[in-house]
Scaffold this motif. Sequence first.
Motif, PDB file in Angstrom:
ATOM      1  N   THR A 248       0.831  -1.203   0.000  1.00 52.29           N
ATOM      2  CA  THR A 248       0.000   0.000   0.000  1.00 52.29           C
ATOM      3  C   THR A 248       0.868   1.256   0.000  1.00 52.29           C
ATOM      4  O   THR A 248       0.604   2.213  -0.745  1.00 52.29           O
ATOM      5  N   ILE A 249       1.912   1.260   0.836  1.00 54.36           N
ATOM      6  CA  ILE A 249       2.822   2.407   0.875  1.00 54.36           C
ATOM      7  C   ILE A 249       3.442   2.630  -0.503  1.00 54.36           C
ATOM      8  O   ILE A 249       3.463   3.760  -1.018  1.00 54.36           O
ATOM      9  N   LEU A 250       3.932   1.568  -1.113  1.00 49.09           N
ATOM     10  CA  LEU A 250       4.561   1.680  -2.435  1.00 49.09           C
ATOM     11  C   LEU A 250       3.583   2.191  -3.491  1.00 49.09           C
ATOM     12  O   LEU A 250       3.943   2.978  -4.367  1.00 49.09           O
ATOM     13  N   SER A 251       2.320   1.752  -3.392  1.00 44.69           N
ATOM     14  CA  SER A 251       1.328   2.133  -4.414  1.00 44.69           C
ATOM     15  C   SER A 251       0.977   3.617  -4.364  1.00 44.69           C
ATOM     16  O   SER A 251       0.545   4.193  -5.367  1.00 44.69           O
ATOM     17  N   TYR A 252       1.172   4.264  -3.192  1.00 38.64           N
ATOM     18  CA  TYR A 252       0.841   5.695  -3.058  1.00 38.64           C
ATOM     19  C   TYR A 252       2.023   6.604  -3.382  1.00 38.64           C
ATOM     20  O   TYR A 252       1.842   7.806  -3.586  1.00 38.64           O
ATOM     21  N   LEU A 253       3.226   6.061  -3.412  1.00 36.85           N
ATOM     22  CA  LEU A 253       4.405   6.894  -3.650  1.00 36.85           C
ATOM     23  C   LEU A 253       4.359   7.661  -4.971  1.00 36.85           C
ATOM     24  O   LEU A 253       4.719   8.844  -5.014  1.00 36.85           O
ATOM     25  N   PRO A 254       3.942   7.038  -6.096  1.00 34.06           N
ATOM     26  CA  PRO A 254       3.918   7.794  -7.365  1.00 34.06           C
ATOM     27  C   PRO A 254       3.105   9.087  -7.294  1.00 34.06           C
ATOM     28  O   PRO A 254       3.506  10.098  -7.886  1.00 34.06           O
ATOM     29  N   ASN A 255       1.984   9.087  -6.565  1.00 32.01           N
ATOM     30  CA  ASN A 255       1.171  10.299  -6.443  1.00 32.01           C
ATOM     31  C   ASN A 255       1.929  11.416  -5.723  1.00 32.01           C
ATOM     32  O   ASN A 255       1.821  12.594  -6.076  1.00 32.01           O
ATOM     33  N   HIS A 256       2.711  11.029  -4.713  1.00 32.21           N
ATOM     34  CA  HIS A 256       3.501  12.022  -3.975  1.00 32.21           C
ATOM     35  C   HIS A 256       4.662  12.527  -4.825  1.00 32.21           C
ATOM     36  O   HIS A 256       5.026  13.701  -4.755  1.00 32.21           O
ATOM     37  N   PHE A 257       5.240  11.645  -5.635  1.00 34.18           N
ATOM     38  CA  PHE A 257       6.375  12.038  -6.472  1.00 34.18           C
ATOM     39  C   PHE A 257       5.962  13.044  -7.543  1.00 34.18           C
ATOM     40  O   PHE A 257       6.781  13.797  -8.056  1.00 34.18           O
ATOM     41  N   LYS A 258       4.670  13.052  -7.899  1.00 34.67           N
ATOM     42  CA  LYS A 258       4.182  14.013  -8.890  1.00 34.67           C
ATOM     43  C   LYS A 258       4.077  15.422  -8.303  1.00 34.67           C
ATOM     44  O   LYS A 258       3.993  16.401  -9.040  1.00 34.67           O
ATOM     45  N   ILE A 259       4.093  15.500  -6.958  1.00 28.46           N
ATOM     46  CA  ILE A 259       3.906  16.794  -6.282  1.00 28.46           C
ATOM     47  C   ILE A 259       5.215  17.308  -5.681  1.00 28.46           C
ATOM     48  O   ILE A 259       5.513  18.504  -5.764  1.00 28.46           O
ATOM     49  N   TYR A 260       6.007  16.411  -5.090  1.00 27.51           N
ATOM     50  CA  TYR A 260       7.206  16.832  -4.365  1.00 27.51           C
ATOM     51  C   TYR A 260       8.476  16.252  -4.994  1.00 27.51           C
ATOM     52  O   TYR A 260       8.463  15.145  -5.536  1.00 27.51           O
ATOM     53  N   LYS A 261       9.552  17.012  -4.900  1.00 22.68           N
ATOM     54  CA  LYS A 261      10.841  16.554  -5.412  1.00 22.68           C
ATOM     55  C   LYS A 261      11.315  15.362  -4.587  1.00 22.68           C
ATOM     56  O   LYS A 261      11.328  15.392  -3.359  1.00 22.68           O
ATOM     57  N   VAL A 262      11.743  14.308  -5.272  1.00 24.52           N
ATOM     58  CA  VAL A 262      12.077  13.052  -4.592  1.00 24.52           C
ATOM     59  C   VAL A 262      13.426  13.151  -3.902  1.00 24.52           C
ATOM     60  O   VAL A 262      14.414  13.623  -4.481  1.00 24.52           O
ATOM     61  N   GLN A 263      13.472  12.694  -2.651  1.00 23.64           N
ATOM     62  CA  GLN A 263      14.713  12.701  -1.888  1.00 23.64           C
ATOM     63  C   GLN A 263      15.587  11.511  -2.283  1.00 23.64           C
ATOM     64  O   GLN A 263      15.089  10.381  -2.421  1.00 23.64           O
ATOM     65  N   PRO A 264      16.906  11.733  -2.454  1.00 21.46           N
ATOM     66  CA  PRO A 264      17.823  10.642  -2.849  1.00 21.46           C
ATOM     67  C   PRO A 264      17.783   9.448  -1.898  1.00 21.46           C
ATOM     68  O   PRO A 264      17.909   8.308  -2.321  1.00 21.46           O
ATOM     69  N   SER A 265      17.619   9.721  -0.580  1.00 23.34           N
ATOM     70  CA  SER A 265      17.595   8.625   0.398  1.00 23.34           C
ATOM     71  C   SER A 265      16.403   7.697   0.168  1.00 23.34           C
ATOM     72  O   SER A 265      16.505   6.472   0.379  1.00 23.34           O
TER      73      SER A 265
END
Length: 313
Positions: A248-265
């Motif tokens: 579930t966590i993994l499935s929601y990450l793409p939506n957040h990546f469309k809004i916020y710059k992804v952290q390298p960590s």
Amino acid sequence: DERCIKPIITLTLKKDIPVEILELYLSVLGELARYFKIKSKIFKKFLYNSNHKVRQSAVRCLSLYRSPNLYRLMTKHYKSETSLLVRMEILKALQHFPDCSNAEFLFNVLKNSTEGNEKLLSESSLLSLPQKIKKRVYRNKIKNKDSNTRALAIRQISTLNDPRDIPILLRILKKDKNENVREQAAEVLGLYENKEIDEYLYNCMKHDESIAYSAMLSICQSYHTDKQELFIKMLDQNIEENILMYQTILSYLPNHFKIYKVQPSLIGILLKKLKDENANIRYLTIIALGETGNQSVVQPLINSYEIETVKEI
């Protein structure tokens, strides 16, 4: 013309009048009632007509009057009304009576009705009532002994979007003995724009197993703040035994990546997941990495593609 009111009323009293014609007369009288004084008792008697379409028209006309007595009449009639269409017309009319007893009636319909359309309409009518009235009713219902009533009140109070309700919801999350009620509180808390709530939900996720999934889902489903630090913590946790939570966590990450710059960590954690034993986790990780827009993930994704192709062979 006001002069036509009495003749039309006389026509409605004729015996054996066709239903379609009676509906038309009531519709005309309803329009006239917007501009001229017509006593509500003219329409009241048609609430008990044998034809549901006539009763529906009567309710529509009565909704023009802002009288508490008429509100009580319609709520009483609702309980004995057999036609869903008439009951729905009553629910629609009740939004014009802004008081606590009305809001409580609509709340109870929303809770107890088995008809989906009735539930939707009662909720819609509730939304149209003044905030002050709804808040008073919902806060009272939150104290109810029935857990289903408390859970519904929590869901409804979140529609007010008032930050002053946050302490109430946090108290419920901490102290309510019913798991379903706590889960509901966890789910709606994520709707408020408050970073401290996200941290609190994360702690609930770690320490209260009964609401862990609801707390996690609440964090994932809100996008008002950048939650990547929390995602890093969640994905670093030893939650592999709960595959559903991880997926579930993994499935929601793409939506957040469309809004916020992804952290390298966070990218680093996801790259490790490309080697996970679970195929679905690898699949969701690939989708998430594809949304990062980061050049550093291109070669690992190509390598992953080649490895997955070999596995299929």
